[in-house]
Every structure is written in C-alpha cells, then in structure tokens.
Motif scaffolding. Structure first.
Motif, PDB file in Angstrom:
ATOM      1  N   LEU A   1       0.812  -1.221   0.000  1.00  0.00           N
ATOM      2  CA  LEU A   1       0.000   0.000   0.000  1.00  0.00           C
ATOM      3  C   LEU A   1       0.847   1.274   0.000  1.00  0.00           C
ATOM      4  N   PRO A   2       1.896   1.373   0.822  1.00  0.00           N
ATOM      5  CA  PRO A   2       2.718   2.594   0.758  1.00  0.00           C
ATOM      6  C   PRO A   2       3.327   2.835  -0.620  1.00  0.00           C
ATOM      7  N   ILE A   3       3.816   1.770  -1.266  1.00  0.00           N
ATOM      8  CA  ILE A   3       4.412   1.916  -2.595  1.00  0.00           C
ATOM      9  C   ILE A   3       3.365   2.390  -3.605  1.00  0.00           C
ATOM     10  N   CYS A   4       2.193   1.758  -3.568  1.00  0.00           N
ATOM     11  CA  CYS A   4       1.141   2.099  -4.541  1.00  0.00           C
ATOM     12  C   CYS A   4       0.573   3.486  -4.298  1.00  0.00           C
ATOM     13  N   PHE A   5       0.342   3.841  -3.041  1.00  0.00           N
ATOM     14  CA  PHE A   5      -0.197   5.168  -2.729  1.00  0.00           C
ATOM     15  C   PHE A   5       0.797   6.255  -3.110  1.00  0.00           C
ATOM     16  N   ASN A   6       2.073   5.963  -2.956  1.00  0.00           N
ATOM     17  CA  ASN A   6       3.098   6.911  -3.375  1.00  0.00           C
ATOM     18  C   ASN A   6       3.128   7.033  -4.897  1.00  0.00           C
ATOM     19  N   GLY A   7       2.836   5.913  -5.573  1.00  0.00           N
ATOM     20  CA  GLY A   7       2.869   5.902  -7.037  1.00  0.00           C
ATOM     21  C   GLY A   7       1.723   6.642  -7.694  1.00  0.00           C
ATOM     22  N   ILE A   8       0.579   6.730  -7.009  1.00  0.00           N
ATOM     23  CA  ILE A   8      -0.573   7.386  -7.642  1.00  0.00           C
ATOM     24  C   ILE A   8      -0.695   8.852  -7.231  1.00  0.00           C
ATOM     25  N   ARG A   9       0.303   9.363  -6.537  1.00  0.00           N
ATOM     26  CA  ARG A   9       0.275  10.772  -6.145  1.00  0.00           C
ATOM     27  C   ARG A   9       0.375  11.662  -7.385  1.00  0.00           C
ATOM     28  N   GLY A  10       0.024  12.888  -7.242  1.00  0.00           N
ATOM     29  CA  GLY A  10      -0.030  13.800  -8.375  1.00  0.00           C
ATOM     30  C   GLY A  10       1.288  14.024  -9.081  1.00  0.00           C
TER      31      GLY A  10
END
Length: 384
Positions: A34-43
């Motif tokens: 989740l941290p990797i993916c949430f960081n990846g979908i940031r603006g």
C-alpha cells in the motif's frame, strides 16, 4: 519506480500462489504494497507510474480475497480521487476505476459500499462528467466496471420494474445511455454497451425463476421476464435492431480486424438479446477446461483474466477465491493432468453437479446477505 511496480505486479500475479502466497500479501500489505502504490498514484508521479500502481492494487485484491472491507475503504479514499481528477491521464483514471471495482467485487461484504462505486461508474460513463466531456475509452472502461459490479446484484434490482423501495432496477435506468453508446463511433464503447445490455436482458429473462425450477422454465421465463407491454418495449426493440446490425456491419470506415472483432462479439450478444439464448464460452487451461453458460460468469472471467494477464492460469489453479467465484474444484484442478477427458468434463465443467451446487450455494449466501441488509434498512426507517 515504474519498473519496480511492474516487478511487484509480476510477483503478485505469478508467484504468490495458494495460501502461502495469500499470507505473504497480507503480511506485506501495510508495510510494503500500500505505501508503494499510494506513493505511485500521487499527483507528482509520471502517468506510467500511476498506471502501474493501480494495476498492482487491482491484482492485490484478488490475492486478498473476501471480507476485507478495511482494504476497500483504504484504497477507495485514494482511487476515487484519481478517477474524479479530470486532469489525470485517461489511462490512469481508467486503471484506477478498474482497481476500485475489483476491490469491491472481491473484497467487500458491504452491498451499500458497492452501490457507491456503481454510482461512480454510472457518472463516469455519461457523455459529460464534472463539466467536461468524457473520452470514449474511459466511458467504455466505466461500463466494463459497471457490468462487473452488477453481476453481484440480484436480478430484480438489476432488471426489475417498480421494485419496492428502489424503483426501477439499475439496468433499466441506464438503458437509454446504453442505446446511445451502441451508436458511438468507438468500438470499445459499443462492445462495452452491448455486454451491459446482454447482462440486463439475461437478468430480465431470469426474473422469477428460482434455482429449483426445471421443467417449463422457458414458459415461466417468457411470462415473467418479457419486455412486452412495458415502457421499455420500444427502446429494447431499437436496441435489438442495432445489435443485429452491428453483428453483420460492413464498410470502409473500419479496418478488417475491427470489423471481424465487432461481428464476432455482437453475434454473441445477439444470441442472448435477440434470440434469448444462453451464452456458451469454454475456457481452456493447463490440464482441463471450464464451460461458462451465463453473462455474469463471462463478465467476471474476462475482467479477472484481463487483470491477471499471464498469471491467470496459475491463480486459477491455486487461488481459492477464484475457485469459489467460478465454482471450480481445487483438488480436480491440481490433479487434472492425471484425469481422463470424461473425468475432466464431470469434475471441471460448469455443468457438473459439484459446480452447480457450488454456484447455487454461492447465490443463496449472497441473497441471504442482501435480504438481511434490506430488512435492516426498512426496519430502521419505520420510526421516521
């Protein structure tokens, strides 16, 4: 980072197998995935990185399995925002909507939460959303997601008329939009709309048909599920005519490949929408095959297969969630290479007694859960 996400996707879909793989995903969900993916979908991330992050989340849902409502809520907080941001790349918004739909299809046990995602799909598949024109490719993706989540709805709430406390079913409300989409110049949007109409028509035909009703089912199906005499009769006739045209359409405005794909796809839709015939799709995999005979299962299969890509067969052989969804026998799947052709048909086919029983049990559990939630809502509102 994009390459790392692609490697993670491959690891999840191809190497995280069985219970051991599921435990690894659960153990590393909070600290790694989740941290990797949430960081990846940031603006600030590149569109390619955002897209890859959404793909990882979509595959993760399949590995996690059911009754993971907390996961659904966590990813929805991020993914809904991505879908709503009209300045994001179309492919990224579509991937986010797919990841969101897969999470609620596989992991959610809350019907109300899934309804919110269905509402979002209906908004995005409209010609305009948040004051801007919606690209045809994103509208097609929204319809694909709508179809997937609609497979979890009881037939009456999808294709029923004047349902107590709910009005017309979701499918009836969206029919005019689907009719317009069938006239679109975009092939993907036409095909997505045709698939939704096939699902709605199938649900309409099945209204009032119980699992244990056998003989004369065709007569009961026609009487209870007919469009004749309803306010939708004229619109359905127009849709049937358009679907028949698309199944034989020819012209120089389309490539040979596109024409071939459209004809083949709409011939399948026409068999259900015009001729009231059940679909029949055979899925071959290592050691055997499955036969799917309704649009709900076909839609689910196509969506999951597109998500997992080359990892589909591995997951089907080892993933208990997929085996439950498609009514496959885990022991039979893993010993399929040692079975005769007759044994494969008896054990692996959707027409086998074991598969039919699993399908019936799954439907009963879902219907009981929906009834319990509906009864609770009705009782809760009596005091007002």
């Amino acid at each position: 980072r994009e390459q790392g996400l692609r490697t993670l996707f491959k690891a999840i879909t191809q190497y995280a197998c069985g219970e051991a793989g599921q435990e690894i995903i659960q153990d590393r969900l909070e600290d790694v995935i989740l941290p990797i993916c949430f960081n990846g979908i940031r603006g600030g991330a590149s569109p390619a990185e955002q897209y890859a992050s959404c793909r990882v989340l979509e595959a993760t849902s399949i590995l996690l399995g059911g009754n993971n409502d907390d996961y659904c809520e966590r990813v929805s907080q991020k993914l809904v925002l991505v879908v709503k941001m009209t300045q994001r790349a179309v492919q990224v918004r579509g991937a986010a909507l797919k990841a969101l739909s897969m999470a609620y299809f596989v992991c959610s046990s809350n019907v109300g939460s899934s309804d919110r995602i269905l509402d979002l799909c209906e908004q995005v598949c409209a010609p305009e959303y948040r004051g801007e024109e919606v690209p045809a490719s994103l509208r097609a993706t929204a319809l694909d997601c709508w179809a997937l989540l609609s497979t979890t709805i009881e037939d009456v709430y999808l294709a029923g008329s004047d349902v107590a406390g709910n009005g017309d079913g979701r499918g009836l409300v969206i029919l005019p939009l689907l009719s317009d989409c069938l006239n679109s110049t975009n092939l993907d949007l036409r095909c997505a709309a045709g698939e939704c109409v096939a699902l709605i028509h199938e649900a309409r035909l099945d209204l009032g048909i119980e699992e244990d009703e056998g003989e004369n089912a065709s007569e009961r199906r026609y009487r209870r599920g007919s469009w004749d005499g309803t306010e939708w009769e004229v619109l359905i006739d127009e849709v049937k005519q358009r679907v028949a045209e698309l199944s034989v359409e020819s012209g120089k405005h389309m490539s040979k490949k596109a024409k071939k794909e459209q004809r083949a796809t709409f011939r399948d839709f026409m068999a259900t929408i015009v001729d009231d015939e059940a679909p029949n799709e055979v899925v071959a995999f290592r050691g055997g095959q499955m036969t799917l005979t309704n649009w709900k299962e076909i839609i689910q299969l196509n969506f999951i297969r597109h998500c997992l890509q080359t990892g589909f067969q591995v997951q089907l052989m080892t993933n208990s969630t997929l085996q439950l969804i498609f009514g496959a026998n885990a022991d039979m799947l893993n010993t399929a290479t040692q079975l005769s052709q007759l044994e494969k048909r008896h054990g692996l086919s959707k027409a086998s007694e074991a598969s039919k029983q699993a399908y019936n049990d799954r439907n009963k559990v879902r219907k009981s859960r929906i009834r319990a939630q509906n009864n609770f809502l009705h009782e809760d509102g009596e005091g007002y």
